[in-house]
Design an enzyme around this catalytic site. Structure first.
Site, PDB file in Angstrom:
ATOM      1  N   ASP A 299       1.053  -0.869   0.556  1.00 56.04           N
ATOM      2  CA  ASP A 299       0.361  -0.162  -0.081  1.00 56.04           C
ATOM      3  C   ASP A 299       0.775   1.392  -0.013  1.00 56.04           C
ATOM      4  O   ASP A 299       1.848   1.027   0.295  1.00 56.04           O
ATOM      5  CB  ASP A 299      -1.201   0.224   1.593  1.00 56.04           C
TER       6      ASP A 299
ATOM      7  N   TYR B  57       6.364  -9.263   7.523  1.00 59.48           N
ATOM      8  CA  TYR B  57       5.768  -7.857   7.747  1.00 59.48           C
ATOM      9  C   TYR B  57       6.053  -7.856   9.456  1.00 59.48           C
ATOM     10  O   TYR B  57       6.272  -8.704  10.340  1.00 59.48           O
ATOM     11  CB  TYR B  57       4.503  -7.799   7.737  1.00 59.48           C
TER      12      TYR B  57
END
Length: 247
Positions: A52, A111
């Site tokens: 994103d 992540y």
């Protein structure tokens, strides 16, 4: 025609994510442009996933095909980096099988989300300022609940084009490092917005706004409206991607 993987990192502040978008600045567009200049013809890349706006990557992989020989990989990396902005750095290149795929062959992705609780102007682009007290023990206990589930519709952006919201999470935990909190999570795949929504919901657990039973119910109800808000993208890093054929 030969296929190569590139390993790279990027600082996401100036980009609208990895993937090429109309009228938006992306990491993929910069790399495609640089490869075309270096190789002398249009070169298309396929990334290991999409990120994103504002999200960073410590280790990201892509693949591309070329008819050109790359005899000196160190020289190739040097010249490719010279064509890229400072926010993108190529670290390695690997010649792979013709059917190797940066996205579909990824065995796991990791992540990390960074939070700082004391105001620090040097962390503003890479960490989320959250100056509130949270219970790390409760957040880690709730993180364990994630591994007992597989359908994470409640943490997914609505109206995505994926066929399934099933993911296998193998690791999820928080660590405290001085004034920073770091959430690390590993899975075979992730849904759009999933990590940021998980972090936002776990912070609600840490603030005792919801219980661990509430957290379980949110997952089982599969409704995005039940989960917490998504934390900002600038604190999120793609930290690692693994492949069975890359060491």
């Amino acid at each position: 025609m030969s296929r190569y993987f590139l390993q790279l990192s990027f600082h996401g502040k100036k980009f609208h994510g990895w993937q090429i978008q109309e009228n938006a600045h992306s990491v993929q567009a910069e790399i495609n442009r640089a490869l075309q200049t270096l190789l002398g013809n249009e070169t298309l890349t396929t990334g290991c996933g999409r990120t994103d706006t504002g999200v960073h990557a410590l280790k990201f992989y892509l693949h591309f095909d070329t008819e050109k020989l790359i005899p000196d990989e160190t020289d190739f990396i040097y010249h490719l980096n010279s064509l890229l902005p400072f926010e993108i750095a190529i670290q390695n290149i690997f010649k792979v099988a013709d059917d190797a795929h940066a996205r579909f062959d990824a065995a796991s992705r990791t992540y990390r989300y960074f939070i700082h609780r004391k105001k620090n102007p040097f962390l503003n682009d890479t960490s989320y300022y959250f100056p509130f007290d949270v219970d790390i023990k409760l957040m880690n206990e709730a993180s364990e609940i994630l591994k007992a589930h597989s359908d994470f519709s409640c943490f997914s952006k609505s109206r995505t084009q994926v066929k399934t919201n099933i993911c296998t999470i193998t690791n999820a935990h928080w660590i405290e490092r001085e004034e920073q909190l770091i959430f690390e999570i590993t899975a075979d795949r992730f849904l759009r917005n999933m990590v940021r929504a998980i972090v936002g919901t776990l912070l609600e657990v840490g603030e005792r706004h919801i219980t661990q039973e509430d957290f379980t119910a949110i997952i089982e109800n599969k409704k995005r409206s039940g989960a917490g808000v998504s934390v900002p993208g600038h604190g999120l890093f793609l930290a690692n991607v693994t492949y069975t054929y890359l060491s």
